[in-house]
Design a protein around this motif. Structure first.
Motif, PDB file in Angstrom:
ATOM      1  N   ALA A 159       0.819  -1.209   0.000  1.00  0.00           N
ATOM      2  CA  ALA A 159       0.000   0.000   0.000  1.00  0.00           C
ATOM      3  C   ALA A 159       0.860   1.270   0.000  1.00  0.00           C
ATOM      4  CB  ALA A 159      -0.934  -0.002   1.210  1.00  0.00           C
ATOM      5  N   VAL A 160       1.915   1.306   0.825  1.00  0.00           N
ATOM      6  CA  VAL A 160       2.747   2.516   0.884  1.00  0.00           C
ATOM      7  C   VAL A 160       3.487   2.727  -0.439  1.00  0.00           C
ATOM      8  CG1 VAL A 160       3.014   2.444   3.389  1.00  0.00           C
ATOM      9  CG2 VAL A 160       4.721   1.332   1.970  1.00  0.00           C
ATOM     10  N   ASN A 161       3.918   1.652  -1.064  1.00  0.00           N
ATOM     11  CA  ASN A 161       4.632   1.795  -2.333  1.00  0.00           C
ATOM     12  C   ASN A 161       3.694   2.153  -3.480  1.00  0.00           C
ATOM     13  OD1 ASN A 161       7.616   1.241  -1.978  1.00  0.00           O
ATOM     14  ND2 ASN A 161       6.760  -0.533  -0.921  1.00  0.00           N
ATOM     15  N   GLU A 162       2.431   1.760  -3.378  1.00  0.00           N
ATOM     16  CA  GLU A 162       1.443   2.179  -4.373  1.00  0.00           C
ATOM     17  C   GLU A 162       1.230   3.687  -4.297  1.00  0.00           C
ATOM     18  OE1 GLU A 162      -1.110   2.567  -7.351  1.00  0.00           O
ATOM     19  OE2 GLU A 162       0.050   0.747  -6.902  1.00  0.00           O
ATOM     20  N   LYS A 163       1.207   4.237  -3.089  1.00  0.00           N
ATOM     21  CA  LYS A 163       1.076   5.687  -2.932  1.00  0.00           C
ATOM     22  C   LYS A 163       2.289   6.411  -3.514  1.00  0.00           C
ATOM     23  CE  LYS A 163      -2.896   5.795  -0.825  1.00  0.00           C
ATOM     24  NZ  LYS A 163      -4.083   6.384  -1.510  1.00  0.00           N
ATOM     25  N   ILE A 164       3.452   5.823  -3.375  1.00  0.00           N
ATOM     26  CA  ILE A 164       4.669   6.404  -3.955  1.00  0.00           C
ATOM     27  C   ILE A 164       4.583   6.402  -5.472  1.00  0.00           C
ATOM     28  CG2 ILE A 164       7.168   6.089  -4.239  1.00  0.00           C
ATOM     29  CD1 ILE A 164       7.211   4.956  -1.368  1.00  0.00           C
ATOM     30  N   ARG A 165       4.158   5.275  -6.047  1.00  0.00           N
ATOM     31  CA  ARG A 165       4.035   5.167  -7.508  1.00  0.00           C
ATOM     32  C   ARG A 165       2.965   6.113  -8.051  1.00  0.00           C
ATOM     33  NH1 ARG A 165       4.920  -0.329  -6.195  1.00  0.00           N
ATOM     34  NH2 ARG A 165       2.679  -0.733  -6.105  1.00  0.00           N
ATOM     35  N   SER A 166       1.985   6.443  -7.207  1.00  0.00           N
ATOM     36  CA  SER A 166       0.897   7.341  -7.644  1.00  0.00           C
ATOM     37  C   SER A 166       1.309   8.813  -7.631  1.00  0.00           C
ATOM     38  CB  SER A 166      -0.320   7.155  -6.727  1.00  0.00           C
ATOM     39  OG  SER A 166      -0.808   5.833  -6.817  1.00  0.00           O
ATOM     40  N   GLN A 167       2.544   9.095  -7.220  1.00  0.00           N
ATOM     41  CA  GLN A 167       3.082  10.455  -7.189  1.00  0.00           C
ATOM     42  C   GLN A 167       2.177  11.398  -6.386  1.00  0.00           C
ATOM     43  OE1 GLN A 167       4.404  11.892 -11.062  1.00  0.00           O
ATOM     44  NE2 GLN A 167       4.502   9.793 -11.826  1.00  0.00           N
ATOM     45  N   THR A 168       1.833  10.938  -5.182  1.00  0.00           N
ATOM     46  CA  THR A 168       0.943  11.706  -4.312  1.00  0.00           C
ATOM     47  C   THR A 168       1.638  12.970  -3.811  1.00  0.00           C
ATOM     48  OG1 THR A 168      -0.049   9.624  -3.592  1.00  0.00           O
ATOM     49  CG2 THR A 168      -0.488  11.572  -2.241  1.00  0.00           C
ATOM     50  N   PRO A 169       1.008  14.155  -3.982  1.00  0.00           N
ATOM     51  CA  PRO A 169       1.635  15.409  -3.526  1.00  0.00           C
ATOM     52  C   PRO A 169       1.687  15.496  -1.993  1.00  0.00           C
ATOM     53  CG  PRO A 169      -0.081  15.828  -5.159  1.00  0.00           C
ATOM     54  CD  PRO A 169      -0.229  14.394  -4.732  1.00  0.00           C
ATOM     55  N   VAL A 170       2.704  16.188  -1.495  1.00  0.00           N
ATOM     56  CA  VAL A 170       2.841  16.495  -0.071  1.00  0.00           C
ATOM     57  C   VAL A 170       2.939  18.015   0.042  1.00  0.00           C
ATOM     58  CG1 VAL A 170       4.206  16.168   2.021  1.00  0.00           C
ATOM     59  CG2 VAL A 170       4.073  14.321   0.325  1.00  0.00           C
ATOM     60  N   THR A 171       2.023  18.620   0.758  1.00  0.00           N
ATOM     61  CA  THR A 171       2.004  20.078   0.867  1.00  0.00           C
ATOM     62  C   THR A 171       2.107  20.510   2.319  1.00  0.00           C
ATOM     63  OG1 THR A 171      -0.419  20.053   0.885  1.00  0.00           O
ATOM     64  CG2 THR A 171       0.665  20.381  -1.250  1.00  0.00           C
ATOM     65  N   VAL A 172       2.423  21.791   2.511  1.00  0.00           N
ATOM     66  CA  VAL A 172       2.571  22.366   3.845  1.00  0.00           C
ATOM     67  C   VAL A 172       1.513  23.452   4.041  1.00  0.00           C
ATOM     68  CG1 VAL A 172       4.080  23.674   5.394  1.00  0.00           C
ATOM     69  CG2 VAL A 172       5.040  21.900   3.915  1.00  0.00           C
ATOM     70  N   GLN A 173       0.807  23.380   5.161  1.00  0.00           N
ATOM     71  CA  GLN A 173      -0.139  24.426   5.540  1.00  0.00           C
ATOM     72  C   GLN A 173       0.363  25.110   6.810  1.00  0.00           C
ATOM     73  OE1 GLN A 173      -4.348  23.214   5.631  1.00  0.00           O
ATOM     74  NE2 GLN A 173      -3.688  21.221   4.825  1.00  0.00           N
ATOM     75  N   LEU A 174       0.223  26.423   6.855  1.00  0.00           N
ATOM     76  CA  LEU A 174       0.571  27.182   8.053  1.00  0.00           C
ATOM     77  C   LEU A 174      -0.707  27.722   8.660  1.00  0.00           C
ATOM     78  CD1 LEU A 174       3.714  29.172   6.850  1.00  0.00           C
ATOM     79  CD2 LEU A 174       3.619  27.002   8.061  1.00  0.00           C
ATOM     80  N   LEU A 175      -1.024  27.289   9.861  1.00  0.00           N
ATOM     81  CA  LEU A 175      -2.259  27.683  10.522  1.00  0.00           C
ATOM     82  C   LEU A 175      -1.959  28.439  11.814  1.00  0.00           C
ATOM     83  CD1 LEU A 175      -4.304  24.352  10.180  1.00  0.00           C
ATOM     84  CD2 LEU A 175      -4.254  26.291   8.602  1.00  0.00           C
ATOM     85  N   SER A 176      -2.886  29.298  12.190  1.00  0.00           N
ATOM     86  CA  SER A 176      -2.777  29.991  13.470  1.00  0.00           C
ATOM     87  C   SER A 176      -3.042  29.008  14.592  1.00  0.00           C
ATOM     88  CB  SER A 176      -3.793  31.132  13.531  1.00  0.00           C
ATOM     89  OG  SER A 176      -3.912  31.609  14.860  1.00  0.00           O
ATOM     90  N   ILE A 177      -2.401  29.236  15.731  1.00  0.00           N
ATOM     91  CA  ILE A 177      -2.604  28.340  16.864  1.00  0.00           C
ATOM     92  C   ILE A 177      -4.060  28.366  17.337  1.00  0.00           C
ATOM     93  CG2 ILE A 177      -2.061  30.016  18.669  1.00  0.00           C
ATOM     94  CD1 ILE A 177      -0.478  27.705  20.055  1.00  0.00           C
ATOM     95  N   ASP A 178      -4.797  29.416  16.955  1.00  0.00           N
ATOM     96  CA  ASP A 178      -6.212  29.521  17.322  1.00  0.00           C
ATOM     97  C   ASP A 178      -7.126  28.850  16.309  1.00  0.00           C
ATOM     98  OD1 ASP A 178      -5.500  31.088  19.534  1.00  0.00           O
ATOM     99  OD2 ASP A 178      -5.438  32.903  18.298  1.00  0.00           O
ATOM    100  N   ASP A 179      -6.576  28.369  15.221  1.00  0.00           N
ATOM    101  CA  ASP A 179      -7.398  27.737  14.183  1.00  0.00           C
ATOM    102  C   ASP A 179      -8.047  26.478  14.748  1.00  0.00           C
ATOM    103  OD1 ASP A 179      -8.113  26.070  11.824  1.00  0.00           O
ATOM    104  OD2 ASP A 179      -7.167  27.725  10.723  1.00  0.00           O
ATOM    105  N   PRO A 180      -9.355  26.259  14.505  1.00  0.00           N
ATOM    106  CA  PRO A 180     -10.052  25.067  15.019  1.00  0.00           C
ATOM    107  C   PRO A 180      -9.435  23.753  14.540  1.00  0.00           C
ATOM    108  CG  PRO A 180     -11.612  26.681  14.189  1.00  0.00           C
ATOM    109  CD  PRO A 180     -10.259  27.169  13.796  1.00  0.00           C
ATOM    110  N   ALA A 181      -8.734  23.793  13.400  1.00  0.00           N
ATOM    111  CA  ALA A 181      -8.138  22.563  12.863  1.00  0.00           C
ATOM    112  C   ALA A 181      -6.861  22.158  13.594  1.00  0.00           C
ATOM    113  CB  ALA A 181      -7.834  22.743  11.377  1.00  0.00           C
ATOM    114  N   VAL A 182      -6.346  23.063  14.428  1.00  0.00           N
ATOM    115  CA  VAL A 182      -5.074  22.786  15.116  1.00  0.00           C
ATOM    116  C   VAL A 182      -5.319  22.003  16.400  1.00  0.00           C
ATOM    117  CG1 VAL A 182      -3.133  23.826  16.334  1.00  0.00           C
ATOM    118  CG2 VAL A 182      -3.920  24.792  14.174  1.00  0.00           C
ATOM    119  N   ARG A 183      -4.590  20.914  16.562  1.00  0.00           N
ATOM    120  CA  ARG A 183      -4.603  20.148  17.807  1.00  0.00           C
ATOM    121  C   ARG A 183      -3.346  20.552  18.580  1.00  0.00           C
ATOM    122  NH1 ARG A 183      -5.198  16.332  13.870  1.00  0.00           N
ATOM    123  NH2 ARG A 183      -3.172  15.427  14.355  1.00  0.00           N
TER     124      ARG A 183
END
Length: 412
Positions: A159-183
């Motif tokens: 499964a992990v190598n299939e994701k590699i072959r699929s050229q899955t993008p990896v992105t970076v998000q910068l969120l405020s510490i007050d953002d509801p999505a931040v744990r």
């Protein structure tokens, strides 16, 4: 000074960078050099900005250069990175910072590989990751499960190598510490600035301060080496990612080629060939042990049958062990005879045994131990141990012989 973590987020793929020195203070660094811990004197340097990652999030720090000065360690102090170097730098001086890219890219591959494995192990089997370690040769993920079945391991690797072959993008998000999505759980108390989220498209989004690839294709391949029993009903999953797989393959092939030359068999027969060799060695060792035992008996009998024997017997043999020496001592009447035996290299380390009347042995044993620079103990007419050096063996023999001669003359 700009906040280090904000700037660094955008510099993962930068290999060099021009900045200025903010401060340079004398410092010390404890390092392991050739297996020994040593303290290195140097300087802690803070820069206006940096591309060198400080250790954190399970990832080791970057190495690199500030000018032509090697950076031996990078640590985090609040929002700032502290660089340890061995030469001082002038405050305000403009410097060229260069990252050790081979080390950095290796860490990126292992760290992104860990995120991918962790996410899919959870999705596929519900196995949570409780910790991980980016090791020098291989990395380890601690899974909250007592075991991972072989078929699960194989499915996870596919499964992990299939994701590699699929050229899955990896992105970076910068969120405020007050953002509801931040744990915020797990954030360091001295954290400053926005929160960094590593998003593997359609697979996982996780808070992380480490360096990562921008596409899973950069991982090339992941190899799950197997599992080991962890602590408290957990399992350690061992893996390699990217260039480490290539290096491991090359090393394994070179080892295989050497074994073909040594064993004179093809790779498929190596296990059987080594098994045969081990059995042959065990048989030879058993035969050799029997010969040594017979030899020990003959050595003792030869001394006992000598009509001109005295009250002291000394013998050395390169090959032998404690049993060999004890057989000789058992065959000789040590109530009347002082016996000094050694085995090992004549000028190197070895074993020794002093046997005889309990009084003289207790008196002479510590002195013999001192002369042989060894460790040992004695009781009931036996004093034996390990000798750091047998180079003074003849001197010990002369000392014991003198004692026996003096003791005999006193009796007469």
């Amino acid at each position: 000074m700009r906040v280090f973590f904000v700037v660094f987020f955008f510099f993962t793929f930068n290999k060099d960078f021009v900045t200025s020195v903010v401060s340079c203070c004398p410092a010390e660094l404890k390092q392991e050099i050739n297996g020994k811990k040593e303290t290195v004197k140097g300087f802690n340097v803070k820069l206006q900005d940096t591309i060198l990652f400080p250790e954190g999030g399970g990832q080791p720090d970057d190495h690199g250069l500030i000018g032509d000065i090697p950076v031996l360690r990078v640590t985090r102090l609040g929002p700032e990175a502290v660089h340890f170097v061995c030469s001082s730098l002038q405050e305000g001086q403009q410097v060229h910072v260069k990252v050790d890219w081979e080390r950095r890219f290796d860490h990126m591959q292992q760290h992104s590989g860990q995120h991918l494995i962790t996410a899919l192990a959870d999705t596929m089997f519900g196995y949570k990751t409780t910790s991980w370690e980016l090791g020098r040769q291989r990395s380890t993920i601690e899974l909250d499960t007592p075991c991972v079945k072989p078929n699960q391991l194989q499915a996870l690797e596919e499964a992990v190598n299939e994701k590699i072959r699929s050229q899955t993008p990896v992105t970076v998000q910068l969120l405020s510490i007050d953002d509801p999505a931040v744990r915020s759980r797990g954030l360091p108390e001295d954290h400053a600035g926005p929160i960094r989220i590593i998003d593997i498209e359609g697979v996982d989004a996780n808070m992380c301060c480490g360096t990562h690839v921008s596409n899973l294709s950069h991982l090339q391949v992941i190899k799950l080496l197997g599992t080991e029993k962890g602590k408290k009903n957990k399992t350690n999953l061992l893996f390699l990612a990217g260039n480490r797989v290539l290096k491991y393959t090359e090393k394994s092939f070179n080892t295989e080629r050497s074994l073909v030359s040594l064993l004179k068999t093809g790779p498929d027969d190596h296990v059987e060939a080594v098994d045969k060799l081990q059995k042959s060695v065990k048989l030879l060792q058993k035969t050799n042990l029997n010969i040594l035992r017979d030899m020990a008996v003959l050595i003792a009998q030869n001394f006992k049958n000598n009509p001109q024997r005295g009250n002291f017997f000394s013998f050395h043999k390169k090959e032998g062990d404690n049993e060999f020496m004890n057989i000789i001592a058992n065959e000789i009447n040590t109530e009347e005879t002082l016996v000094f035996l050694t085995v090992g290299e004549e000028k190197g380390p070895g074993l020794f045994l002093l046997a005889g009347p309990s009084g003289p042995v207790a008196e002479l044993g510590p002195r013999v131990l001192e002369m042989l620079q060894g460790k040992g103990a004695g009781k009931n007419g036996r004093f034996q141990g390990k000798a750091n050096s047998l180079s003074r063996r003849e001197e010990v023999e002369a000392f014991l012989q003198q004692h026996c001669t003096h003791h005999t003359s006193e009796e007469e």
